[in-house]
Scaffold this active site. Structure first.
Site, PDB file in Angstrom:
ATOM      1  N   GLU A 160      -2.818  11.695   3.283  1.00  0.00           N
ATOM      2  CA  GLU A 160      -4.056  11.752   4.242  1.00  0.00           C
ATOM      3  C   GLU A 160      -3.828  12.263   5.216  1.00  0.00           C
ATOM      4  O   GLU A 160      -2.915  12.971   5.935  1.00  0.00           O
ATOM      5  CB  GLU A 160      -4.314   9.681   5.121  1.00  0.00           C
TER       6      GLU A 160
ATOM      7  N   GLU B 115       0.923  -0.935  -0.242  1.00  0.00           N
ATOM      8  CA  GLU B 115      -0.021   0.427  -0.155  1.00  0.00           C
ATOM      9  C   GLU B 115       1.223   1.261   0.263  1.00  0.00           C
ATOM     10  O   GLU B 115       2.025   1.065   0.950  1.00  0.00           O
ATOM     11  CB  GLU B 115      -1.138   0.140   1.394  1.00  0.00           C
TER      12      GLU B 115
END
Length: 428
Positions: A180, A175
């Site tokens: 974020e 990932e």
């Protein structure tokens, strides 16, 4: 971060429901949330030097849905293992173009009492989109220009997951979190890697903080990674703030060697950001001006996608199985994961997390071609030539459709290269 890293990330249905667009949930933690780790450095990959391979500029009438040829809109209210509070819908109230060249993803208080979340009647709705069905790429420049929302408990993200998620699971699939943000940190975003041995709270990453107390929600910012076989660099507005290489993993496996797909989402609540409180207003909107993918230096993109041969048929892992020794065959092209192959640049040809392999390393005509755990041997080394031959370097022979057949289920083998149509292959 105070989330359960594995259950938060791994969807309860895994990738068999990926084709129904219910994937792993967004994100996890990032290590460190302070000032940038490095001084601002000009982005070394100017757009003029790169070859664009995919983009969405979100042009279209106000209120129209995201382009289904590019994006799959996911649905569900499982909490994604992280106690998130939103129900992801396919409603245009939660994901739609604004008519000004932007995609808007909007989190709202829920008024539909029929929507059920893991905790009961859902309090919020929002949206999550992915490109797992439509676009994957290994290496290059991945960027999005985004104006994030604000508020306690609000969690926007732009990230990527390995296309072998369904076969090897998370975190083995890898990932890459490009960006974020959690609402209680209005001036900081995080970029993180996750893989085997460095997932969840052990993810490798850093935060980038705007100077002078600025908030990311006050305007658009461009979030980028440049990804090469042995390094990934993160940028905010062209400022490089961290580079990660295999040396950062403490001996753990670098799994960023195969195609990934894109994810955009806006979560509400969860173990890391916490729940909204009295200071949080709704609706909250994540506005995306564009998402663009290119090569990082103008060089060729490692090939990925279906491999088509005689009669337009696709190279297919029989039954979509992942067991060592699974036969490789021709099949009608369906677009499923058993027909998604990557040539990551190390000589291998990969699908479902394993390698195209000549049984027993045989050099004989008619040797069986199968799926096998990648082991670095010459039985798994291939060259895709300009003449469209796919040649096994261990035997010097070509991937061949048995008996010159294009029938569904035709087994593949290696055979002395003849230049025949049953030995010609197109990747991607």
């Amino acid at each position: 971060m105070r989330s359960d890293p594995l259950t938060r990330r791994l969807p309860r249905t895994a990738l068999t429901l990926l084709l129904a667009a219910v994937l792993a949930a967004a994100l996890l933690t990032a290590a460190g949330a302070g000032a940038p780790r490095a001084a601002a450095v000009p982005d070394p990959a100017p757009a003029a030097a790169a070859v664009q391979t995919w983009a969405d500029e979100f042009d279209g009438p106000a209120g129209s849905a995201p382009d289904p040829a590019r994006w799959t809109v996911e649905t569900g209210g499982s909490g994604n293992g992280n106690n998130e509070l939103q129900y992801y819908t396919n409603s245009r109230a939660n994901a739609a173009l604004d008519g000004n060249g932007n995609l808007t993803i909007t989190a709202r208080r829920n008024t539909d009492t029929s929507l059920r979340c893991w905790y009961g009647s859902c309090q919020y709705t929002s949206a999550r989109l992915n490109t797992a069905r439509t676009f994957t790429q290994a290496y290059g420049r991945f960027e999005a220009r985004i104006k994030i929302p604000r508020g306690q408990g609000i969690w926007p993200a732009f990230w990527m997951l390995g296309n072998d998620l369904g076969s090897v699971g998370w975190p083995n699939s890898g990932e890459i979190d490009v960006m974020e943000n959690i609402g209680r940190e209005p001036g900081t975003v995080h970029g993180t890697l996750h893989g085997p041995g460095y997932s969840g709270a052990e993810g490798i990453g850093a935060g980038y903080t705007l100077p002078g107390g600025q908030a990311f929600a006050d305007g658009f910012h461009t979030f980028t990674v440049n990804w090469s076989p042995n390094s990934i660099t993160w940028y905010v507005d062209g400022n490089a703030y961290q580079t990660r290489t295999p040396a950062d993993l403490g001996g753990d496996r670098w799994v960023f060697d195969h195609p990934f797909f894109l994810v955009l989402n806006l979560a509400v609540g969860g173990n890391w950001p916490g729940s909204p409180d009295g200071s949080t207003s709704f609706p909250q909107t994540m506005t995306i001006d564009h998402v663009r993918v290119s090569t990082s230096d103008g060089g060729p993109v490692p090939a990925s996608g279906p491999i088509r041969g005689i009669g337009g048929m696709c190279v297919d892992v029989a039954g979509g199985a992942t067991a060592d020794g699974t036969p490789i065959q021709l099949h009608d092209c369906t677009g499923n994961v058993a027909q998604q192959w990557s040539l990551p640049g190390d000589g291998t040809v990969r699908a479902l997390g394993k390698c195209l392999d000549v049984s027993g390393g045989s050099t004989a005509d008619g040797a069986v071609v199968q799926l096998w755990t990648c082991n670095g041997t010459n039985a798994q080394k291939w060259v895709h030539t300009a003449a469209r031959d796919l040649t096994n370097t261990g035997s010097g022979k070509c991937l061949d459709a048995k008996d010159n057949s294009s029938a569904d289920g035709t087994r593949l083998q290696t055979w002395t290269c003849t230049g025949g149509a049953n030995q010609k292959w197109t990747v991607g």
